[in-house]
Design a protein around this motif. Structure first.
Motif, PDB file in Angstrom:
ATOM      1  N   ASN A 163     -19.533 -39.594  51.597  1.00  0.00           N
ATOM      2  CA  ASN A 163     -18.441 -40.476  52.027  1.00  0.00           C
ATOM      3  C   ASN A 163     -17.367 -40.586  50.949  1.00  0.00           C
ATOM      4  N   ILE A 164     -17.803 -40.756  49.697  1.00  0.00           N
ATOM      5  CA  ILE A 164     -16.846 -40.904  48.593  1.00  0.00           C
ATOM      6  C   ILE A 164     -16.022 -39.631  48.419  1.00  0.00           C
ATOM      7  N   LYS A 165     -16.689 -38.477  48.385  1.00  0.00           N
ATOM      8  CA  LYS A 165     -15.980 -37.206  48.200  1.00  0.00           C
ATOM      9  C   LYS A 165     -15.070 -36.906  49.388  1.00  0.00           C
ATOM     10  N   MET A 166     -15.537 -37.196  50.596  1.00  0.00           N
ATOM     11  CA  MET A 166     -14.717 -36.938  51.784  1.00  0.00           C
ATOM     12  C   MET A 166     -13.507 -37.858  51.814  1.00  0.00           C
ATOM     13  N   ALA A 167     -13.676 -39.096  51.371  1.00  0.00           N
ATOM     14  CA  ALA A 167     -12.537 -40.018  51.299  1.00  0.00           C
ATOM     15  C   ALA A 167     -11.489 -39.482  50.331  1.00  0.00           C
ATOM     16  N   GLU A 168     -11.923 -38.927  49.185  1.00  0.00           N
ATOM     17  CA  GLU A 168     -10.975 -38.327  48.231  1.00  0.00           C
ATOM     18  C   GLU A 168     -10.195 -37.190  48.876  1.00  0.00           C
ATOM     19  N   VAL A 169     -10.893 -36.317  49.574  1.00  0.00           N
ATOM     20  CA  VAL A 169     -10.243 -35.163  50.212  1.00  0.00           C
ATOM     21  C   VAL A 169      -9.270 -35.629  51.288  1.00  0.00           C
ATOM     22  N   LEU A 170      -9.706 -36.514  52.161  1.00  0.00           N
ATOM     23  CA  LEU A 170      -8.851 -36.955  53.267  1.00  0.00           C
ATOM     24  C   LEU A 170      -7.662 -37.771  52.779  1.00  0.00           C
TER      25      LEU A 170
ATOM     26  N   ASN B 149      -1.809 -37.691  51.814  1.00  0.00           N
ATOM     27  CA  ASN B 149      -0.861 -38.178  50.800  1.00  0.00           C
ATOM     28  C   ASN B 149      -0.765 -39.702  50.773  1.00  0.00           C
ATOM     29  N   LYS B 150      -1.825 -40.370  51.172  1.00  0.00           N
ATOM     30  CA  LYS B 150      -1.900 -41.827  51.109  1.00  0.00           C
ATOM     31  C   LYS B 150      -3.370 -42.213  51.195  1.00  0.00           C
ATOM     32  N   GLU B 151      -3.652 -43.471  50.878  1.00  0.00           N
ATOM     33  CA  GLU B 151      -5.039 -43.919  50.932  1.00  0.00           C
ATOM     34  C   GLU B 151      -5.378 -44.348  52.357  1.00  0.00           C
ATOM     35  N   VAL B 152      -6.068 -43.470  53.055  1.00  0.00           N
ATOM     36  CA  VAL B 152      -6.528 -43.762  54.408  1.00  0.00           C
ATOM     37  C   VAL B 152      -7.853 -44.499  54.346  1.00  0.00           C
ATOM     38  N   ILE B 153      -8.730 -44.033  53.466  1.00  0.00           N
ATOM     39  CA  ILE B 153     -10.054 -44.631  53.300  1.00  0.00           C
ATOM     40  C   ILE B 153     -10.238 -44.917  51.814  1.00  0.00           C
ATOM     41  N   SER B 154     -10.377 -46.176  51.466  1.00  0.00           N
ATOM     42  CA  SER B 154     -10.548 -46.519  50.058  1.00  0.00           C
ATOM     43  C   SER B 154     -11.960 -46.157  49.610  1.00  0.00           C
ATOM     44  N   PRO B 155     -12.141 -45.887  48.316  1.00  0.00           N
ATOM     45  CA  PRO B 155     -13.492 -45.605  47.817  1.00  0.00           C
ATOM     46  C   PRO B 155     -14.460 -46.761  48.069  1.00  0.00           C
ATOM     47  N   THR B 156     -13.953 -47.983  48.040  1.00  0.00           N
ATOM     48  CA  THR B 156     -14.807 -49.145  48.304  1.00  0.00           C
ATOM     49  C   THR B 156     -15.339 -49.108  49.734  1.00  0.00           C
ATOM     50  N   ILE B 157     -14.472 -48.799  50.686  1.00  0.00           N
ATOM     51  CA  ILE B 157     -14.905 -48.689  52.087  1.00  0.00           C
ATOM     52  C   ILE B 157     -15.925 -47.572  52.218  1.00  0.00           C
ATOM     53  N   ALA B 158     -15.701 -46.455  51.529  1.00  0.00           N
ATOM     54  CA  ALA B 158     -16.635 -45.330  51.599  1.00  0.00           C
ATOM     55  C   ALA B 158     -18.016 -45.723  51.079  1.00  0.00           C
ATOM     56  N   ILE B 159     -18.060 -46.472  49.988  1.00  0.00           N
ATOM     57  CA  ILE B 159     -19.345 -46.889  49.418  1.00  0.00           C
ATOM     58  C   ILE B 159     -20.031 -47.924  50.298  1.00  0.00           C
ATOM     59  N   VAL B 160     -19.281 -48.944  50.713  1.00  0.00           N
ATOM     60  CA  VAL B 160     -19.866 -50.030  51.504  1.00  0.00           C
ATOM     61  C   VAL B 160     -20.383 -49.505  52.840  1.00  0.00           C
ATOM     62  N   THR B 161     -19.619 -48.648  53.498  1.00  0.00           N
ATOM     63  CA  THR B 161     -20.080 -48.131  54.791  1.00  0.00           C
ATOM     64  C   THR B 161     -21.306 -47.246  54.623  1.00  0.00           C
TER      65      THR B 161
ATOM     66  N   ASP C 262      -7.501 -41.848  61.795  1.00  0.00           N
ATOM     67  CA  ASP C 262      -6.400 -41.843  60.832  1.00  0.00           C
ATOM     68  C   ASP C 262      -6.311 -40.587  59.963  1.00  0.00           C
ATOM     69  N   ALA C 263      -7.426 -39.942  59.684  1.00  0.00           N
ATOM     70  CA  ALA C 263      -7.411 -38.880  58.681  1.00  0.00           C
ATOM     71  C   ALA C 263      -7.435 -37.470  59.268  1.00  0.00           C
ATOM     72  N   LEU C 264      -8.224 -37.234  60.291  1.00  0.00           N
ATOM     73  CA  LEU C 264      -8.360 -35.877  60.809  1.00  0.00           C
ATOM     74  C   LEU C 264      -7.097 -35.311  61.464  1.00  0.00           C
ATOM     75  N   PRO C 265      -6.210 -36.120  62.076  1.00  0.00           N
ATOM     76  CA  PRO C 265      -5.000 -35.513  62.650  1.00  0.00           C
ATOM     77  C   PRO C 265      -4.184 -34.702  61.643  1.00  0.00           C
ATOM     78  N   LYS C 266      -4.118 -35.136  60.401  1.00  0.00           N
ATOM     79  CA  LYS C 266      -3.383 -34.383  59.378  1.00  0.00           C
ATOM     80  C   LYS C 266      -4.117 -33.090  59.028  1.00  0.00           C
ATOM     81  N   VAL C 267      -5.456 -33.127  59.057  1.00  0.00           N
ATOM     82  CA  VAL C 267      -6.241 -31.912  58.819  1.00  0.00           C
ATOM     83  C   VAL C 267      -5.945 -30.897  59.914  1.00  0.00           C
ATOM     84  N   TYR C 268      -5.902 -31.373  61.165  1.00  0.00           N
ATOM     85  CA  TYR C 268      -5.592 -30.477  62.283  1.00  0.00           C
ATOM     86  C   TYR C 268      -4.195 -29.879  62.126  1.00  0.00           C
TER      87      TYR C 268
END
Length: 127
Positions: free
Chosen positions: A43-50, A55-67, A83-89
């Motif tokens: 979750n933490i690494k994927m949040a960094e990538v996404l 180019n903005k914080e979609v998922i904070s590291p805190t949310i990644a850890i808590v979830t 929020d994050a995958l549309p930009k990947v697409y």
């Protein structure tokens, strides 16, 4: 009368995306072997990538850890799908699709399968 400017994407810098490419099967196996502890790291690494892709914080590291720690993976996957995958697409040239409901339901019952889906989509960035 509107004047349409041509979209010049060729001269735009590409985002500095951290490298996190894993085989989706490895994500599943490590998630099972570690009883889900690997998914906290994932979750933490994927949040960094996404976040870098968007180019903005979609998922904070805190949310990644808590979830990951509290069993709220479905919220993490819902944020990823909405929020994050549309930009990947967009960056990979795929048609935009909304996987948020699928990832939400799978995240509730089978979080490792949701992680596999997200990992396979993110892996396309590195091809």
């Amino acid at each position: 009368m509107e004047i349409n400017k041509p979209n010049e994407d060729w001269n735009q810098p590409k985002p500095n995306i951290p490298y996190f490419k894993n085989d989706p099967i490895v994500v599943l196996i490590l998630g099972i072997i570690t009883c889900g502890l690997y998914l906290i790291y994932w979750n933490i690494k994927m949040a960094e990538v996404l976040n870098a892709v968007n180019n903005k914080e979609v998922i904070s590291p805190t949310i990644a850890i808590v979830t990951g720690c509290c069993g709220l993976n479905l919220f993490f996957y819902w944020l990823v799908g909405r929020d994050a995958l549309p930009k990947v697409y967009e960056l990979t040239g795929q048609p935009n699709k909304d996987d948020s409901v699928l990832l939400l339901i799978l995240g509730l019952f089978f979080p490792m399968i949701s992680a596999m889906i997200v990992q396979s989509e993110v892996n396309k960035l590195y091809n």
